[in-house]
Design an enzyme around this catalytic site. Structure first.
Site, short mmCIF file in Angstrom:
data_model
loop_
_atom_site.label_atom_id
_atom_site.label_comp_id
_atom_site.label_asym_id
_atom_site.label_seq_id
_atom_site.Cartn_x
_atom_site.Cartn_y
_atom_site.Cartn_z
N HIS A 34 0.85 -1.02 0.11
CA HIS A 34 -0.06 -0.07 0.06
C HIS A 34 0.88 1.22 0.03
O HIS A 34 2.14 1.19 0.11
CB HIS A 34 -1.01 0.03 1.32
CG HIS A 34 -0.22 -0.30 2.69
ND1 HIS A 34 0.54 0.81 3.01
CD2 HIS A 34 -0.25 -1.42 3.35
CE1 HIS A 34 0.94 0.14 4.29
NE2 HIS A 34 0.57 -1.06 4.55
N HIS A 37 4.03 1.34 2.23
CA HIS A 37 5.20 0.79 1.65
C HIS A 37 5.81 1.42 0.67
O HIS A 37 7.03 1.65 0.49
CB HIS A 37 4.99 -0.62 1.24
CG HIS A 37 4.33 -1.54 2.10
ND1 HIS A 37 2.94 -1.99 2.12
CD2 HIS A 37 4.75 -2.13 3.22
CE1 HIS A 37 2.79 -2.98 3.10
NE2 HIS A 37 3.81 -3.18 3.84
N GLN A 61 7.20 -15.23 12.51
CA GLN A 61 6.67 -14.07 13.21
C GLN A 61 5.09 -14.43 13.32
O GLN A 61 4.38 -13.50 13.80
CB GLN A 61 6.88 -12.80 12.56
CG GLN A 61 6.30 -12.28 11.22
CD GLN A 61 6.92 -11.05 10.78
OE1 GLN A 61 7.90 -10.86 10.30
NE2 GLN A 61 5.83 -10.04 10.62
N ASP A 156 4.33 0.81 12.63
CA ASP A 156 4.57 -0.25 13.52
C ASP A 156 5.98 0.15 14.41
O ASP A 156 6.92 -0.34 14.22
CB ASP A 156 5.19 -1.62 12.73
CG ASP A 156 3.75 -1.98 11.79
OD1 ASP A 156 3.09 -2.64 12.50
OD2 ASP A 156 3.97 -1.96 10.47
N GLN A 159 8.08 -2.39 16.49
CA GLN A 159 9.00 -3.02 15.52
C GLN A 159 10.06 -2.12 15.20
O GLN A 159 11.33 -2.58 14.80
CB GLN A 159 8.09 -3.42 13.98
CG GLN A 159 8.90 -3.87 13.24
CD GLN A 159 7.99 -4.49 12.00
OE1 GLN A 159 7.60 -5.71 11.55
NE2 GLN A 159 7.73 -3.56 10.77
N SER A 191 -2.66 -0.07 6.36
CA SER A 191 -2.18 -1.43 6.80
C SER A 191 -2.79 -2.51 5.61
O SER A 191 -3.89 -2.41 5.06
CB SER A 191 -2.73 -1.97 8.05
OG SER A 191 -2.40 -3.12 8.09
N SER A 192 -1.99 -3.42 5.43
CA SER A 192 -2.18 -4.62 4.58
C SER A 192 -3.53 -5.27 4.94
O SER A 192 -4.47 -6.00 4.16
CB SER A 192 -1.30 -5.47 4.34
OG SER A 192 0.00 -5.02 3.75
#
Length: 290
Positions: A34, A37, A61, A156, A159, A191-192
């Site tokens: 998206h 990214h 993960q 994120d 992360q 977000s995906s």
């Protein structure tokens, strides 16, 4: 754009880039791309000569009850998007190329790395092993790609901080570059997983970001943190969110705070499920005072 799938091809691209004196940028993804990214790809193109983007759905993960098998993998669409944004190399290894012994869990893989002081709070409370799997695979890919710079989004944020700490603690020869959270017009963080929301849930989902904005405004007006967070949780629950956490935490350590301190950069962090889809978001509240 060159599309490759093997470690040998990747090494050849690296050798060619180094011989040309290129600055190499790396954007890791799990696909289903998206604008969040792609904004990292844009940033890498501005700063680097050779931009490598990986698409790899990392099995390490995903927990046993999470959506590894059903995770969206629109490869042809993703490749068109990357090419349109000027990506130099798309690295799409299959699972066995990265894990030749067909490892699916950290226990299968044997060797793994951990950043424990940042991995057990926030999302780590309910996703046991998630960040160990993420950081182990990320270190593996950084060793394979060997970039000068790697690009990670603030959406994120936990992360991101784990990767920054990994690079700092292990003295990895790469710079971590932050990309700001990209949002839909209504404020929902991209977000995906947003595509899994039903139409009704998608209409409600932006309320998560709106509540964070309202909470920040109240905090900056001097309202008590505990009261603001309690009201925010109540509001979201009333709108159908199942709250996993909604807290204030220090940016560097991610440690939850009970009061705000102008000397310590602080963010609001939230995770909640809506219509079975897990949404996360965060928002900076305080800057370091001059």
């Amino acid at each position: 754009m060159r599309v490759i799938s093997t470690v040998r091809e990747l090494a050849a691209e690296w050798d060619t880039g180094r011989l040309a004196g290129s600055v190499i940028g790396y954007v890791p993804t799990m696909g289903a791309l998206h604008e969040g990214h792609l904004s990292l790809v844009d940033l890498a193109r501005e700063q680097c000569d050779l931009v490598i983007c990986s698409i790899f759905v990392n099995p390490l993960q995903f927990g046993p009850d999470e959506d590894f098998e059903s995770y969206s993998r629109p490869v042809e669409r993703d490749l068109k998007l990357l090419e349109a944004r000027g990506t130099s190399v798309a690295f799409l290894p299959d699972w066995v190329e990265i894990f030749p012994r067909r490892e699916r869990t950290l226990q299968d893989f044997g060797s793994h790395v951990s950043v424990p002081r940042l991995s057990h709070q926030l999302c780590g409370r309910t996703r046991a092993g998630h960040f160990d799997g993420m950081v182990t695979e990320s270190l593996l890919f950084l060793n394979l790609v060997r970039p000068d710079r790697t690009y990670w989004g603030e959406k994120d944020f936990q992360q991101l901080r784990i990767i920054e700490t990994l690079v700092q603690d292990l003295r990895l020869p790469v710079r971590v570059v932050r990309g700001v959270t990209r949002r839909e017009e209504d404020g929902l963080a991209m977000s995906s997983r947003n595509m899994n929301l039903s139409p009704d849930a998608r209409a409600v989902a932006p309320r998560l970001h709106q509540v964070l904005l309202e909470s920040r405004s109240r905090l900056l007006d001097g309202d008590a943190l505990s009261a603001v967070l309690a009201a925010a949780r109540d509001t979201l629950t009333e709108r159908g969110f199942e709250i996993e956490y909604l807290v204030a935490g220090e940016e560097e350590s991610l440690t939850e705070v009970r009061t705000l301190d102008s000397r310590v950069p602080t963010r609001l962090f939230a995770a909640a499920r809506l219509d079975g889809v897990r949404l996360i978001d965060n928002l900076r509240v305080t800057e370091v005072a001059p």
